[in-house]
Design an enzyme around this catalytic site. Structure first.
Site, PDB file in Angstrom:
ATOM      1  CE  LYS A 159      -3.549  -2.713  -0.063  1.00  0.00           C
ATOM      2  NZ  LYS A 159      -4.410  -3.177   1.023  1.00  0.00           N
TER       3      LYS A 159
HETATM    4  C1  PLP Z   1      -5.368  -4.318   1.439  1.00  0.00           C
HETATM    5  C2  PLP Z   1      -6.825  -4.076   1.549  1.00  0.00           C
HETATM    6  C3  PLP Z   1      -7.562  -4.409   2.691  1.00  0.00           C
HETATM    7  C4  PLP Z   1      -6.976  -5.190   3.822  1.00  0.00           C
HETATM    8  O1  PLP Z   1      -5.857  -4.592   4.328  1.00  0.00           O
HETATM    9  P1  PLP Z   1      -4.946  -5.373   5.409  1.00  0.00           P
HETATM   10  O2  PLP Z   1      -4.202  -4.240   6.048  1.00  0.00           O
HETATM   11  O3  PLP Z   1      -4.060  -6.273   4.600  1.00  0.00           O
HETATM   12  O4  PLP Z   1      -5.827  -6.098   6.328  1.00  0.00           O
HETATM   13  C5  PLP Z   1      -8.888  -4.056   2.744  1.00  0.00           C
HETATM   14  N1  PLP Z   1      -9.482  -3.435   1.725  1.00  0.00           N
HETATM   15  C6  PLP Z   1      -8.814  -3.120   0.589  1.00  0.00           C
HETATM   16  C7  PLP Z   1      -9.531  -2.410  -0.503  1.00  0.00           C
HETATM   17  C8  PLP Z   1      -7.472  -3.450   0.462  1.00  0.00           C
HETATM   18  O5  PLP Z   1      -6.816  -3.177  -0.662  1.00  0.00           O
END
Ligand code: PLP
Length: 398
Positions: free
Chosen positions: A194
């Site tokens: 991210k």
């Molecule tokens: C990555 C992601 C999540 C989950 O994130 P984590 O931190 O890995 O639990 C939830 N929603 C979206 C749209 C994502 O891309």
């Protein structure tokens, strides 16, 4: 001997600097690995940066979605709606709370939940008495949803808006950073792919003090030591005393993670600019190919800046054009780790077993058949980007 791929370019990856490493080692040396001073510092810096009153750090965005859904009233007998073009966590969070999930189809241009489809579905749900308690718009690839329009519908129909901003740290809408301006709460992810990372990590932001309080309880076993909230006082008991108020979880972020987050937060703008430069170049170099490129705006009437978590193209079928599966396989064979975001959630076997079927959300399904995310991360060099473009030009020929 097996042929090794020519290149080794992921679709996304973290950026870790020496400053990040010393920030984490400082915590290791400090004696406070968790429940120390660094988590509140990260929360407060994140809140200030986003101009929002409260930020609650948790183990990951999935946990953040879970406690935010609970705190906003998701429960058995209630409905939660989200976009099918997302990671499964955007829908699973509602099921953790015992609520029912439904989806709202996407806008084929923005790839975000369609406001028209939402408005139509709300009219129908009002007639059948199945209005949602919470709607979770997902800012796909970092492009903000049309929050003015969603807020107006929320005010009219009385649902809460929980934005899944996992892709959208640093994105802005009408000049303000994404984070609880038009919504009841916002969730961010700090997974390494991210925008900024804490290894694993997540954050909920909100302007609502009571909601923030509830989120803090839910994050740590439902337990509190705050004197004002205790049924018995310290005088009647002792300094050891705490009370469990609700059924909570251990979703606490560690101080190690928070130190990394703080350090990364300090260069958010720089990371954002690097992504924007890559976008400018992709937009230029890919214009003449049979590809649909990502749009930059949530609607013709609103202004936003995407966080550009992903650069997702659609391979448009046509004479002389290879299909998406072929293009994907050829890119991977060259060591360019393209990816697909997302397989529509309702088509997962788990959701099909709950009654969802192909054809229910045709725009999300059509998008999925053509979608491919190409490499996008701050440290992608100009030379690597040129390789991606060159290989894509070759791969797309039938
Ligand atoms: C990555 C992601 C999540 C989950 O994130 P984590 O931190 O890995 O639990 C939830 N929603 C979206 C749209 C994502 O891309």
């Amino acid at each position: 001997m097996k042929n090794l791929p020519m290149h080794d370019i992921p679709y996304s990856t973290q950026q870790i600097t020496d400053a990040d490493i010393s920030a984490v080692s400082d915590v290791l040396r400090s004696g406070w690995l968790t429940q120390g001073p660094t988590v509140p510092r990260f929360e407060s810096a994140f809140a200030t940066h986003h101009g929002v009153a409260h930020a609650v750090a948790v183990t990951n965005a999935t946990a953040a979605l879970h406690i935010a859904c609970l705190a906003l009233g998701a429960a058995p007998g209630k409905w939660v709606w989200t976009s099918p073009n997302s990671f499964v966590a955007s829908a699973n969070c509602a099921l953790y709370c015992g609520a029912d999930v439904d989806f709202v189809d996407i806008d084929p241009v923005t790839r975000n939940l369609s406001v028209e489809a939402l408005a139509r579905k709300l009219v129908h749900a009002e007639h059948t008495g199945t209005l949602p308690t919470v709607v979770i718009p997902v800012h796909f690839a970092g492009l903000p949803c049309d929050l003015f329009a969603i807020r107006a519908l929320a005010d009219r129909y009385g649902f809460k808006v929980l934005e899944d901003a996992s892709h959208a740290t640093g994105a802005s809408y009408e000049g303000a950073l994404i984070g609880s301006r038009y919504v009841d709460a916002s969730v961010f992810s700090f997974h390494p792919v991210k925008i900024i990372t804490t290894g694993e990590g997540g954050m909920v932001t909100t302007q609502d003090e009571q909601l923030a309080h509830r989120l803090r309880l839910l994050r740590s076993h439902g337990v509190t030591r705050e004197a004002a909230l205790l049924e018995l006082s310290d005088a009647q008991t002792g300094a050891w005393y705490y009370e469990q108020k609700v059924l909570g979880f251990n979703y606490r972020m560690t101080d190690l993670q928070a130190a990394l987050g703080l350090s990364q937060l300090g260069r958010m703008d720089e990371l954002h600019r690097a992504r924007e430069n890559l976008v400018r170049r992709y937009d230029e170099l890919l214009t003449d190919l049979p590809l649909r490129l990502p749009t930059h705006q949530p609607s013709p009437l609103t202004r936003a800046r995407s966080a550009w978590h992903l650069y997702a193209v659609e391979v448009e079928p046509g004479p002389g054009v290879a299909d998406r599966a072929t293009v994907f396989a050829r890119m991977r064979a060259q060591g360019i780790m393209v990816n697909v975001h997302y397989q529509p959630i309702h088509l997962q076997p788990f959701y099909r077993a709950r009654g969802f079927e192909p054809g229910q959300f045709p725009a999300a399904e059509a998008y999925y058949r053509r979608a491919m995310s190409i490499p996008m991360y701050p440290d992608l060099s100009g030379a690597e980007q040129a390789i991606v473009v060159r290989e894509l030009i070759l791969a797309i020929q039938a």
